[in-house]
Design a protein around this motif. Structure first.
Motif, short mmCIF file in Angstrom:
data_model
loop_
_atom_site.label_atom_id
_atom_site.label_comp_id
_atom_site.label_asym_id
_atom_site.label_seq_id
_atom_site.Cartn_x
_atom_site.Cartn_y
_atom_site.Cartn_z
N MET A 1 0.79 -1.20 -0.04
CA MET A 1 -0.11 -0.13 -0.05
C MET A 1 0.74 1.17 -0.05
SD MET A 1 -3.48 -0.38 -0.23
CE MET A 1 -3.79 1.22 0.40
N THR B 1 0.84 1.03 -5.63
CA THR B 1 -0.34 1.44 -5.16
C THR B 1 -0.51 2.89 -5.42
OG1 THR B 1 -0.65 -0.24 -3.67
CG2 THR B 1 -2.06 1.53 -3.54
N THR C 1 -4.46 -1.09 -6.77
CA THR C 1 -3.24 -1.98 -6.35
C THR C 1 -3.42 -3.38 -7.00
OG1 THR C 1 -1.96 -2.43 -4.23
CG2 THR C 1 -4.38 -2.73 -4.17
N TYR D 1 -8.27 -3.88 -8.40
CA TYR D 1 -7.15 -4.92 -8.62
C TYR D 1 -6.82 -5.07 -10.13
CZ TYR D 1 -8.51 -5.24 -3.69
OH TYR D 1 -9.26 -5.09 -2.60
#
Length: 359
Positions: A193, A198, A213, A236
């Protein structure tokens, strides 16, 4: 302050006038310390978490607390447990107030400020609570699968954790064997993260954070940087998505105003117009603790929806991420026109706002 005794909720119903209720509602209780929406928590003790309300009451010593004999809760979770434990252990609770507040916030809202010197300890304690709960009992929202009532079954969890917590709180390494697996998984995810892999797109006027991410992550990492926001759109690789209202809009949040939840059916219908796979976009009701909108597969149980995103299937969509983000942002910008953030939305007001926002 008198020494309180924990009383299982079923018994507390018969002793309400002498009972403090935490993270729950008990008619005729001598004192309610809960952040539940429209709970009768006295204004002086309102807090973002129920544990925070309990800690405020400990510091101010209201007459209702002075005359109480028992403390109870109708379910077991991190926030409610910390609040009950604090009232039973006032000296230690005051000494470790900041840490306990962080534990409760992480447990309920899945938010953690990694810059705080106690963040690592808070994560270890929450991971220990989670691990021992699953090892010795049943996972959150799992009581119905055992054909038991949560308000009755959870008493066994309190009976085990209440005498065990202080030692681990003061020396987390004593619980290392339990907390290490989830702790390491969260720390690795937090590194993702915080890396260039990300990207976060923030829309403060909507209370929305869009997270791009590579792979699904544990909530304690995913929601960490979303403090102050109430919706998360997770994007994602392979065009897998989930949109979720955080628990911050199920409770009466004290620290800041919020926008009311909106029903997501109209947004799901719009995405279904664009979707070319055989799956359908579905969503939960606004009164769910954490309503999600996602591509459907086999229906998820409450236990699965409460579990981390990396522990459930998330299906690939035909809609590109940029287009999905545009559609989601457009929907909320349109639906929230004329709606101002404030504190203490009732469910009736939330539903009325949703009805008025429909095209």
């Amino acid at each position: 302050m008198p020494q309180l005794t924990f009383l299982p909720f079923a018994q507390a119903r018969r002793q309400a006038a002498a009972t403090v209720v935490v993270d729950s509602i008990l008619p005729r209780a001598t004192l309610t310390l809960a952040h539940w929406r429209q709970a009768p928590t006295p204004e002086l003790y309102r807090d973002d978490t129920s544990a925070g309300s309990a800690l405020r009451a400990l510091l101010q010593q209201p007459p209702e607390l002075q005359g109480a004999q028992f403390v109870t809760a109708n379910h077991f979770d991190v926030d409610g447990f910390v609040g009950v434990w604090a009232l039973l252990n006032p000296g230690l609770a005051k000494q470790h107030e900041t840490l306990l507040r962080m534990v409760a916030t992480l447990g309920d809202f899945r938010e953690l400020d990694w810059q705080h010197p106690l963040a690592d300890t808070a994560l270890k304690l929450v991971c220990w609570l989670n691990a021992k709960e699953k090892e010795l009992f049943y996972p959150p929202f799992g009581a119905p699968e055992l054909r038991r009532r949560e308000d009755e079954a959870s008493a066994e969890k309190f009976a085990w954790f209440l005498p065990a917590f202080a030692e681990v709180m003061q020396n987390p390494n004593l619980g290392r064997g339990a907390w290490v697996p989830e702790y390491e998984r969260v720390r690795q995810a937090t590194e993702v993260m915080q890396s260039s892999a990300t990207q976060l797109h923030r829309y403060p006027e909507l209370g929305l954070v869009v997270v791009h991410t590579p792979e699904p992550l544990p909530y304690y990492a995913l929601f960490g940087p979303t403090a102050g926001y109430d919706m998360v759109l997770s994007c994602y690789n392979e065009q897998r998505y989930e949109l979720e209202y955080k628990y911050t809009t199920w409770v009466d949040l004290e620290s800041r105003p919020t926008l009311p939840r909106l029903p997501l059916q109209a947004l799901a219908e719009r995405l279904n117009e664009l979707e070319t796979t055989r799956r359908l976009w579905t969503c939960d009701a606004v009164t769910d603790t954490g309503p999600q909108m996602r591509l459907s597969g086999r229906g998820l149980s409450k236990v699965q929806r409460y579990a981390d995103p990396d522990q459930r299937p998330i299906y690939a969509s035909s809609i590109p991420a940029a287009e999905l983000e545009t559609e989601v942002v457009r929907f909320f910008k349109t639906q929230y026109v004329g709606v101002e953030p404030r504190r203490y939305w009732s469910w009736d007001e939330t539903r009325a706002t949703g009805v008025a926002a429909q095209p």
